[in-house]
Motif scaffolding. Structure first.
Motif, PDB file in Angstrom:
ATOM      1  N   ILE A  32     -23.907  42.663 -34.186  1.00 42.45           N
ATOM      2  CA  ILE A  32     -22.522  43.022 -33.885  1.00 42.45           C
ATOM      3  C   ILE A  32     -21.612  42.722 -35.067  1.00 42.45           C
ATOM      4  N   VAL A  33     -21.733  41.529 -35.641  1.00 43.04           N
ATOM      5  CA  VAL A  33     -20.860  41.186 -36.766  1.00 43.04           C
ATOM      6  C   VAL A  33     -21.141  42.086 -37.959  1.00 43.04           C
ATOM      7  N   THR A  34     -22.393  42.485 -38.144  1.00 44.67           N
ATOM      8  CA  THR A  34     -22.728  43.424 -39.211  1.00 44.67           C
ATOM      9  C   THR A  34     -21.949  44.728 -39.033  1.00 44.67           C
ATOM     10  N   GLU A  35     -21.942  45.265 -37.834  1.00 46.48           N
ATOM     11  CA  GLU A  35     -21.239  46.526 -37.568  1.00 46.48           C
ATOM     12  C   GLU A  35     -19.726  46.366 -37.699  1.00 46.48           C
ATOM     13  N   LEU A  36     -19.182  45.290 -37.139  1.00 47.65           N
ATOM     14  CA  LEU A  36     -17.727  45.129 -37.154  1.00 47.65           C
ATOM     15  C   LEU A  36     -17.183  44.874 -38.555  1.00 47.65           C
ATOM     16  N   VAL A  37     -17.873  44.052 -39.329  1.00 47.77           N
ATOM     17  CA  VAL A  37     -17.416  43.793 -40.698  1.00 47.77           C
ATOM     18  C   VAL A  37     -17.611  45.036 -41.561  1.00 47.77           C
ATOM     19  N   THR A  38     -18.714  45.742 -41.374  1.00 50.67           N
ATOM     20  CA  THR A  38     -18.940  46.987 -42.109  1.00 50.67           C
ATOM     21  C   THR A  38     -17.814  47.977 -41.822  1.00 50.67           C
ATOM     22  N   ASN A  39     -17.457  48.133 -40.555  1.00 49.77           N
ATOM     23  CA  ASN A  39     -16.357  49.037 -40.194  1.00 49.77           C
ATOM     24  C   ASN A  39     -15.056  48.595 -40.851  1.00 49.77           C
ATOM     25  N   ALA A  40     -14.789  47.298 -40.825  1.00 48.02           N
ATOM     26  CA  ALA A  40     -13.551  46.800 -41.430  1.00 48.02           C
ATOM     27  C   ALA A  40     -13.527  47.101 -42.927  1.00 48.02           C
ATOM     28  N   LEU A  41     -14.652  46.914 -43.596  1.00 50.82           N
ATOM     29  CA  LEU A  41     -14.719  47.190 -45.034  1.00 50.82           C
ATOM     30  C   LEU A  41     -14.568  48.683 -45.334  1.00 50.82           C
ATOM     31  N   GLN A  42     -15.164  49.523 -44.499  1.00 48.86           N
ATOM     32  CA  GLN A  42     -15.146  50.969 -44.748  1.00 48.86           C
ATOM     33  C   GLN A  42     -13.833  51.636 -44.385  1.00 48.86           C
ATOM     34  N   HIS A  43     -13.128  51.102 -43.414  1.00 48.61           N
ATOM     35  CA  HIS A  43     -11.981  51.817 -42.864  1.00 48.61           C
ATOM     36  C   HIS A  43     -10.631  51.190 -43.182  1.00 48.61           C
ATOM     37  N   THR A  44     -10.601  50.278 -44.142  1.00 48.41           N
ATOM     38  CA  THR A  44      -9.320  49.715 -44.541  1.00 48.41           C
ATOM     39  C   THR A  44      -9.186  49.799 -46.056  1.00 48.41           C
ATOM     40  N   THR A  45      -7.964  49.689 -46.500  1.00 45.48           N
ATOM     41  CA  THR A  45      -7.721  49.725 -47.941  1.00 45.48           C
ATOM     42  C   THR A  45      -7.658  48.325 -48.529  1.00 45.48           C
ATOM     43  N   THR A  46      -7.773  47.324 -47.687  1.00 50.52           N
ATOM     44  CA  THR A  46      -7.705  45.946 -48.144  1.00 50.52           C
ATOM     45  C   THR A  46      -9.070  45.287 -48.045  1.00 50.52           C
ATOM     46  N   GLY A  68      -5.441  45.836 -42.770  1.00 46.54           N
ATOM     47  CA  GLY A  68      -5.073  47.246 -42.672  1.00 46.54           C
ATOM     48  C   GLY A  68      -4.859  47.700 -41.252  1.00 46.54           C
ATOM     49  N   ARG A  69      -4.588  48.964 -41.111  1.00 49.41           N
ATOM     50  CA  ARG A  69      -4.346  49.561 -39.799  1.00 49.41           C
ATOM     51  C   ARG A  69      -5.392  50.625 -39.495  1.00 49.41           C
ATOM     52  N   ALA A  70      -6.632  50.355 -39.800  1.00 50.60           N
ATOM     53  CA  ALA A  70      -7.685  51.335 -39.550  1.00 50.60           C
ATOM     54  C   ALA A  70      -7.761  51.648 -38.066  1.00 50.60           C
ATOM     55  N   ARG A  71      -7.986  52.889 -37.758  1.00 52.26           N
ATOM     56  CA  ARG A  71      -8.129  53.293 -36.361  1.00 52.26           C
ATOM     57  C   ARG A  71      -9.591  53.167 -35.966  1.00 52.26           C
ATOM     58  N   ILE A  72      -9.879  52.237 -35.074  1.00 53.17           N
ATOM     59  CA  ILE A  72     -11.220  52.044 -34.545  1.00 53.17           C
ATOM     60  C   ILE A  72     -11.236  52.679 -33.166  1.00 53.17           C
ATOM     61  N   PRO A  73     -12.230  53.506 -32.853  1.00 48.76           N
ATOM     62  CA  PRO A  73     -12.257  54.116 -31.521  1.00 48.76           C
ATOM     63  C   PRO A  73     -12.266  53.051 -30.436  1.00 48.76           C
ATOM     64  N   ALA A  74     -11.492  53.278 -29.385  1.00 48.87           N
ATOM     65  CA  ALA A  74     -11.446  52.333 -28.275  1.00 48.87           C
ATOM     66  C   ALA A  74     -12.756  52.370 -27.500  1.00 48.87           C
ATOM     67  N   PRO A  75     -13.129  51.238 -26.897  1.00 46.92           N
ATOM     68  CA  PRO A  75     -14.365  51.233 -26.125  1.00 46.92           C
ATOM     69  C   PRO A  75     -14.255  52.143 -24.917  1.00 46.92           C
ATOM     70  N   ARG A  76     -15.327  52.778 -24.580  1.00 43.78           N
ATOM     71  CA  ARG A  76     -15.381  53.638 -23.407  1.00 43.78           C
ATOM     72  C   ARG A  76     -15.674  52.771 -22.189  1.00 43.78           C
ATOM     73  N   PRO A  77     -15.007  53.019 -21.069  1.00 43.32           N
ATOM     74  CA  PRO A  77     -15.300  52.237 -19.871  1.00 43.32           C
ATOM     75  C   PRO A  77     -16.771  52.396 -19.490  1.00 43.32           C
ATOM     76  N   PRO A  78     -17.368  51.377 -18.851  1.00 42.53           N
ATOM     77  CA  PRO A  78     -18.769  51.486 -18.464  1.00 42.53           C
ATOM     78  C   PRO A  78     -18.987  52.689 -17.555  1.00 42.53           C
ATOM     79  N   ALA A  79     -20.124  53.353 -17.764  1.00 41.42           N
ATOM     80  CA  ALA A  79     -20.465  54.506 -16.933  1.00 41.42           C
ATOM     81  C   ALA A  79     -20.779  54.002 -15.534  1.00 41.42           C
ATOM     82  N   ASP A  80     -20.359  54.772 -14.523  1.00 42.99           N
ATOM     83  CA  ASP A  80     -20.727  54.345 -13.175  1.00 42.99           C
ATOM     84  C   ASP A  80     -22.185  54.689 -12.911  1.00 42.99           C
TER      85      ASP A  80
END
Length: 126
Positions: A32-46, A68-80
């Protein structure tokens, strides 16, 4: 974050092992931290990115903040239960860059995003 993704992953694993967290939770948190930090690095200018762990009786919350103000997609509610779509179908609308969030969604008990302290905060509970 001087060492970037590998350093964040290593520090999360080290801290959680020191707390005596189960190996499967440590492994999930590392991915999880790998994905979140990678996203932060890729989608911000700082490069000002912070990762923080918050431990509670329920588990561990991983928080990744960037200036930065990178737009991260919001989580989708759990499928019923009636919905039979797999994760690939549920997230077909995400670009290739957002597919790591499918992994976060699968591994985290819950996760989310919000604007915080002149930046963006993404969190995940394991």
């Amino acid at each position: 974050m001087p060492g970037g993704v590998p350093e964040a992953r290593h520090r999360v694993q080290e801290a959680m092992r020191a707390w005596g967290e189960p190996a499967d939770r440590v492994d999930s948190a590392a991915l999880i931290v790998t994905e979140l930090v990678t996203n932060a690095l890729q989608h911000t200018t700082t490069r000002r990115i912070r990762c923080r762990l918050l431990r509670s009786a329920d588990g561990v919350r991983i928080c990744v903040w960037n200036r930065g103000r990178a737009r991260i997609p919001a989580p989708r509610p759990p499928a019923d239960e009636a919905e039979s779509a797999d994760a690939g179908e549920l997230y077909a609308h995400l670009s290739e860059d957002g597919r790591g969030l499918v992994l976060v969604d699968a591994l985290a008990a819950r996760w989310g995003t919000r604007a915080a302290l002149a930046g963006q905060l993404v969190w995940a509970d394991v």
